[in-house]
Enzyme design. Structure first.
Site, PDB file in Angstrom:
ATOM      1  N   GLY A  52      35.518   7.905 -32.932  1.00 23.12           N
ATOM      2  CA  GLY A  52      35.127   6.518 -33.126  1.00 23.12           C
ATOM      3  C   GLY A  52      34.070   6.253 -34.174  1.00 23.12           C
ATOM      4  O   GLY A  52      34.174   6.649 -35.345  1.00 23.12           O
ATOM      5  N   VAL A  82      38.725   7.518 -22.297  1.00 21.95           N
ATOM      6  CA  VAL A  82      39.255   8.884 -22.327  1.00 21.95           C
ATOM      7  C   VAL A  82      39.480   9.276 -23.785  1.00 21.95           C
ATOM      8  O   VAL A  82      40.331   8.704 -24.471  1.00 21.95           O
ATOM      9  CB  VAL A  82      40.577   8.992 -21.535  1.00 21.95           C
ATOM     10  CG1 VAL A  82      41.154  10.411 -21.666  1.00 21.95           C
ATOM     11  CG2 VAL A  82      40.352   8.648 -20.077  1.00 21.95           C
ATOM     12  N   ARG A 232      -4.472  15.379 -22.967  1.00 18.51           N
ATOM     13  CA  ARG A 232      -5.382  16.506 -23.154  1.00 18.51           C
ATOM     14  C   ARG A 232      -5.615  17.260 -21.857  1.00 18.51           C
ATOM     15  O   ARG A 232      -5.697  18.477 -21.832  1.00 18.51           O
ATOM     16  CB  ARG A 232      -6.719  16.023 -23.718  1.00 18.51           C
ATOM     17  CG  ARG A 232      -6.661  15.610 -25.178  1.00 18.51           C
ATOM     18  CD  ARG A 232      -8.068  15.407 -25.720  1.00 18.51           C
ATOM     19  NE  ARG A 232      -8.807  14.399 -24.953  1.00 18.51           N
ATOM     20  CZ  ARG A 232     -10.133  14.355 -24.855  1.00 18.51           C
ATOM     21  NH1 ARG A 232     -10.858  15.289 -25.445  1.00 18.51           N
ATOM     22  NH2 ARG A 232     -10.726  13.401 -24.175  1.00 18.51           N
ATOM     23  N   TYR A 233      -5.719  16.526 -20.768  1.00 19.77           N
ATOM     24  CA  TYR A 233      -5.834  17.129 -19.441  1.00 19.77           C
ATOM     25  C   TYR A 233      -5.615  16.031 -18.406  1.00 19.77           C
ATOM     26  O   TYR A 233      -5.423  14.860 -18.739  1.00 19.77           O
ATOM     27  CB  TYR A 233      -7.187  17.822 -19.246  1.00 19.77           C
ATOM     28  CG  TYR A 233      -8.409  16.976 -19.544  1.00 19.77           C
ATOM     29  CD1 TYR A 233      -8.898  16.057 -18.608  1.00 19.77           C
ATOM     30  CD2 TYR A 233      -9.088  17.115 -20.749  1.00 19.77           C
ATOM     31  CE1 TYR A 233     -10.022  15.298 -18.873  1.00 19.77           C
ATOM     32  CE2 TYR A 233     -10.215  16.350 -21.028  1.00 19.77           C
ATOM     33  CZ  TYR A 233     -10.683  15.446 -20.081  1.00 19.77           C
ATOM     34  OH  TYR A 233     -11.791  14.686 -20.348  1.00 19.77           O
ATOM     35  N   LYS A 291     -12.874   0.201 -12.695  1.00 21.16           N
ATOM     36  CA  LYS A 291     -13.509   1.512 -12.854  1.00 21.16           C
ATOM     37  C   LYS A 291     -12.968   2.418 -11.758  1.00 21.16           C
ATOM     38  O   LYS A 291     -13.030   2.079 -10.570  1.00 21.16           O
ATOM     39  CB  LYS A 291     -15.033   1.361 -12.738  1.00 21.16           C
ATOM     40  CG  LYS A 291     -15.826   2.549 -13.254  1.00 21.16           C
ATOM     41  CD  LYS A 291     -15.799   2.642 -14.775  1.00 21.16           C
ATOM     42  CE  LYS A 291     -16.776   3.665 -15.297  1.00 21.16           C
ATOM     43  NZ  LYS A 291     -18.169   3.256 -15.155  1.00 21.16           N
ATOM     44  N   HIS A 292     -12.423   3.544 -12.143  1.00 18.50           N
ATOM     45  CA  HIS A 292     -11.851   4.499 -11.191  1.00 18.50           C
ATOM     46  C   HIS A 292     -10.838   3.836 -10.268  1.00 18.50           C
ATOM     47  O   HIS A 292     -10.852   4.033  -9.052  1.00 18.50           O
ATOM     48  CB  HIS A 292     -12.952   5.197 -10.391  1.00 18.50           C
ATOM     49  CG  HIS A 292     -13.927   5.933 -11.250  1.00 18.50           C
ATOM     50  ND1 HIS A 292     -13.535   6.884 -12.159  1.00 18.50           N
ATOM     51  CD2 HIS A 292     -15.273   5.850 -11.349  1.00 18.50           C
ATOM     52  CE1 HIS A 292     -14.602   7.359 -12.786  1.00 18.50           C
ATOM     53  NE2 HIS A 292     -15.668   6.743 -12.321  1.00 18.50           N
ATOM     54  N   GLY A 321     -18.149   1.335 -19.586  1.00 14.96           N
ATOM     55  CA  GLY A 321     -17.119   2.368 -19.713  1.00 14.96           C
ATOM     56  C   GLY A 321     -15.882   2.077 -18.899  1.00 14.96           C
ATOM     57  O   GLY A 321     -15.105   2.989 -18.607  1.00 14.96           O
ATOM     58  N   ASN A 434     -11.344   1.337   2.895  1.00 15.77           N
ATOM     59  CA  ASN A 434     -11.470   0.000   3.471  1.00 15.77           C
ATOM     60  C   ASN A 434     -12.058  -0.949   2.421  1.00 15.77           C
ATOM     61  O   ASN A 434     -13.046  -0.634   1.784  1.00 15.77           O
ATOM     62  CB  ASN A 434     -12.390   0.032   4.688  1.00 15.77           C
ATOM     63  CG  ASN A 434     -11.765   0.717   5.882  1.00 15.77           C
ATOM     64  OD1 ASN A 434     -10.645   0.399   6.255  1.00 15.77           O
ATOM     65  ND2 ASN A 434     -12.480   1.650   6.501  1.00 15.77           N
ATOM     66  N   PHE A 489      -7.898  -5.848   9.597  1.00 17.83           N
ATOM     67  CA  PHE A 489      -8.720  -6.538  10.598  1.00 17.83           C
ATOM     68  C   PHE A 489     -10.070  -5.852  10.789  1.00 17.83           C
ATOM     69  O   PHE A 489     -10.233  -4.664  10.504  1.00 17.83           O
ATOM     70  CB  PHE A 489      -7.981  -6.663  11.930  1.00 17.83           C
ATOM     71  CG  PHE A 489      -7.593  -5.351  12.590  1.00 17.83           C
ATOM     72  CD1 PHE A 489      -8.540  -4.462  13.080  1.00 17.83           C
ATOM     73  CD2 PHE A 489      -6.251  -5.032  12.756  1.00 17.83           C
ATOM     74  CE1 PHE A 489      -8.184  -3.281  13.709  1.00 17.83           C
ATOM     75  CE2 PHE A 489      -5.877  -3.844  13.381  1.00 17.83           C
ATOM     76  CZ  PHE A 489      -6.845  -2.971  13.857  1.00 17.83           C
ATOM     77  N   ASP A 494     -19.215  -5.854  13.916  1.00 16.20           N
ATOM     78  CA  ASP A 494     -20.326  -5.440  13.057  1.00 16.20           C
ATOM     79  C   ASP A 494     -20.050  -5.689  11.579  1.00 16.20           C
ATOM     80  O   ASP A 494     -20.929  -6.106  10.821  1.00 16.20           O
ATOM     81  CB  ASP A 494     -20.693  -3.973  13.293  1.00 16.20           C
ATOM     82  CG  ASP A 494     -19.520  -3.016  13.135  1.00 16.20           C
ATOM     83  OD1 ASP A 494     -18.384  -3.481  12.878  1.00 16.20           O
ATOM     84  OD2 ASP A 494     -19.734  -1.786  13.270  1.00 16.20           O
ATOM     85  N   ARG A 536      -1.672  -7.464   6.114  1.00 14.09           N
ATOM     86  CA  ARG A 536      -2.761  -6.617   5.636  1.00 14.09           C
ATOM     87  C   ARG A 536      -2.386  -6.004   4.289  1.00 14.09           C
ATOM     88  O   ARG A 536      -1.219  -5.992   3.901  1.00 14.09           O
ATOM     89  CB  ARG A 536      -3.091  -5.517   6.647  1.00 14.09           C
ATOM     90  CG  ARG A 536      -2.143  -4.334   6.624  1.00 14.09           C
ATOM     91  CD  ARG A 536      -2.573  -3.228   7.565  1.00 14.09           C
ATOM     92  NE  ARG A 536      -1.788  -2.033   7.344  1.00 14.09           N
ATOM     93  CZ  ARG A 536      -1.758  -1.002   8.175  1.00 14.09           C
ATOM     94  NH1 ARG A 536      -2.475  -1.021   9.287  1.00 14.09           N
ATOM     95  NH2 ARG A 536      -1.026   0.071   7.901  1.00 14.09           N
ATOM     96  N   HIS A 540      -4.245   3.084  -0.493  1.00 18.56           N
ATOM     97  CA  HIS A 540      -4.824   4.418  -0.394  1.00 18.56           C
ATOM     98  C   HIS A 540      -4.665   5.182  -1.706  1.00 18.56           C
ATOM     99  O   HIS A 540      -3.945   4.753  -2.589  1.00 18.56           O
ATOM    100  CB  HIS A 540      -4.174   5.189   0.741  1.00 18.56           C
ATOM    101  CG  HIS A 540      -4.606   4.711   2.093  1.00 18.56           C
ATOM    102  ND1 HIS A 540      -3.961   3.693   2.748  1.00 18.56           N
ATOM    103  CD2 HIS A 540      -5.629   5.092   2.885  1.00 18.56           C
ATOM    104  CE1 HIS A 540      -4.568   3.483   3.911  1.00 18.56           C
ATOM    105  NE2 HIS A 540      -5.579   4.305   4.027  1.00 18.56           N
TER     106      HIS A 540
END
Length: 540
Positions: A52, A82, A232-233, A291-292, A321, A434, A489, A494, A536, A540
């Site tokens: 083709g 085909v 680089r790492y 950051k992070h 940064g 949290n 929740f 406290d 919620r 993580h």
């Protein structure tokens, strides 16, 4: 049309010897570099078979080419579905050189050996990416190509396979170094690349097809991509790392164009992705500083410059940064504000010439342009590795609106509090659990992330707000008169009371604790307004 009546079988080959190229099969969708490749192969005396559009391109390059139909004696049919699926082709690729039984069978059936297979596949990923309809996407599923590639890769002891135009140069260099032959080392390396390519191709098809039938958790899952950048790492200098992207990439770091700055690191990419996903949650001008992988400031505003200043005020120490993401085209005012402190990466849908000129003065700052914003409601999967397996889940596209809220305290939130509560909960979705987020007037004023105790997150966020106020010479922290969001929740009262001590006047949380009544009573005693979301946002 007739098949060859005589067959020249190359000298016996092993996986450790160079193999002279006498005949090549070329069928490519991407014709980049094809003309130079076929001219060089012709100069080495290689006969070229093709189909083709590839055959036409080879003829246009001034190189003789034999149509596959003429080679097999069987016409192309079924709208091109085909054409290479024929024993004269696959026998020529799979026949083992130096194997008497294979050589005899090939001779008996007039099958000529094929020593080189150059195939790249129908552009399925690109077809999906441009939003083509279902039938068009299916028609761009290549069948013959993967079969040819896998056959050649399996028989790499005698056959060379090339699936990417980027490998043409190394093939030609090897041919020159070995007087028209290909070394065993290169054949093996190209075979490995070939299996990876067909695996990635099938993975893209399977992911897309699962989405089409609404199968979120399929029986088998394939995670594959193309190497975009060797890093680089990794997170630390002793770890190797790389950045891979797949053809169905969501707008963001994978699709972005880097306008300037030094190479991105593993941590840069991870943090930039988090920042851009967060800022995509907002329709009005917004800025997120990360950051992070955690936000240290998020704000909305009438302008990007104004939003940036308010986001920075939340935690100016951590912002140094950091990564800045915006959801509008950058202008000069925003660029000047951002470059007043050291910033690692800025990502935006666009930037005007004046903004780019400001950033150009900071040669190490990376500027990424995506063109578009991701849709936060788009379904998809997130994948994380664990020892021996993968954790897969649907993206957290949950969005809480005013209609989803339940007022559970004696005092309902005011309209101003309500607006800030919704913003705070949306930011919470992007903070590691949290998570506690204080917001005032459309900007975060305190963020507590990643703590083992929710009350600790509330106290840390308040302390950071106090530090920011002292540094700015303010009489009191901005958490006074703020609202507060919790990603899950409050298991005890406290954490809520710590937020009240910081000055919060209204609370948004999912609810669902066995101690909800105790927490609600504490909110009433403190004069707080509180709403439950029923959703919620653990992260993580």
């Amino acid at each position: 049309m007739s098949a060859p009546t005589t067959v020249a079988v190359p000298a016996p080959a092993t996986a450790d010897t160079p193999v002279t190229l006498r005949r090549a099969l070329i069928s490519v969708s991407d014709k980049t570099g094809l003309a130079d490749l076929v001219r060089a192969l012709h100069a080495h005396g290689v006969e070229i078979l093709s189909t083709g559009g590839s055959a036409k391109a080879i003829e246009a390059a001034g190189v003789p080419v034999v149509e596959v139909a003429d080679h097999t004696g069987f016409p192309e049919m079924l709208d091109g579905r085909v054409k290479t699926l024929h024993p004269a082709i696959h026998g020529g690729i799979l026949g083992m050189r130096g194997n008497p039984a294979h050589e005899a069978a090939m001779a008996d059936h007039g099958i000529a050996p094929i020593d080189l297979v150059v195939v790249n596949l129908y552009p399925f990923e690109a077809t999906v990416a441009r939003g083509a309809d279902f039938a068009t996407c299916v028609e761009n599923v290549d069948i013959g190509g993967p079969a040819l590639i896998r056959a050649a890769a399996k028989n790499h002891a005698g056959v060379t396979v090339v699936t990417d135009p980027e490998d043409y140069a190394c093939l030609l260099e090897d041919l020159k170094a070995h007087a028209g032959a290909v070394s065993a080392a290169l054949r093996k390396r190209l075979a490995a690349a070939a299996f990876a390519r067909t695996g990635a191709y099938d993975g893209a098809i399977s992911r897309w097809f699962a989405e089409q039938v609404g199968e979120t958790i399929p029986r088998h899952i394939v995670s594959a991509g193309r190497l975009k950048q060797t890093l680089r790492y990794g997170e630390n200098p002793h770890q190797q790392a790389a950045f891979y992207v797949h053809g169905l990439a969501r707008p963001g770091v994978a699709s972005a164009r880097q306008v300037q700055g030094k190479a991105l690191s593993y941590n840069n990419l991870n943090d930039t992705d988090a920042a851009f996903e967060l800022v995509s949650e907002f329709s009005d001008p917004a800025v997120a500083i990360i950051k992070h992988a955690n936000p240290c400031g998020v704000a909305r505003g009438e302008t990007l410059a104004g939003a940036y200043e308010r986001a920075l005020a939340c935690d100016p120490v951590s912002a140094f940064g950091g990564i800045v993401a915006v959801n509008r085209a950058l202008d000069r005012a925003a660029a000047e504000a951002i470059t007043r402190i050291f910033t690692e990466v800025v990502i935006a849908p666009d930037a005007d010439d004046a903004a780019r000129a400001v950033f150009a003065a900071k040669k190490n700052l990376r500027l990424l342009i995506t063109g578009v914003m991701p849709d936060p409601s788009t379904p998809g999967l997130t994948v994380r590795s664990v020892a021996g397996g993968l954790l897969v889940q649907s993206r957290d596209a949950g969005l809480v609106t005013e209609d989803d809220l339940s007022v559970v305290t004696q005092r309902p939130p005011s309209p101003a509090e309500l607006a800030d509560l919704l913003l705070a909960f949306r930011v919470c979705k992007h903070v590691k659990s949290n998570a506690i987020v204080y917001v005032k007037g459309g900007a975060t004023v305190g963020i507590g992330a990643g703590q083992m105790s929710r009350v600790d997150s509330a106290r840390i966020a308040a302390r950071k707000a106090q530090d920011a106020a002292e540094a700015a010479g303010m009489a009191e922290p901005l958490t006074r008169g703020s609202v507060v969001a919790s990603d899950a929740f409050f298991p005890f009262a406290d954490g809520l009371l710590a937020a009240a001590e910081a000055g919060a006047t209204a609370v948004i949380q999912p609810g669902g604790s066995v101690r909800d009544e105790e927490v609600i009573a504490a909110a009433n005693d403190a004069g707080l307004a509180m709403v439950f979301t029923g959703m919620r946002h653990f992260r993580h």
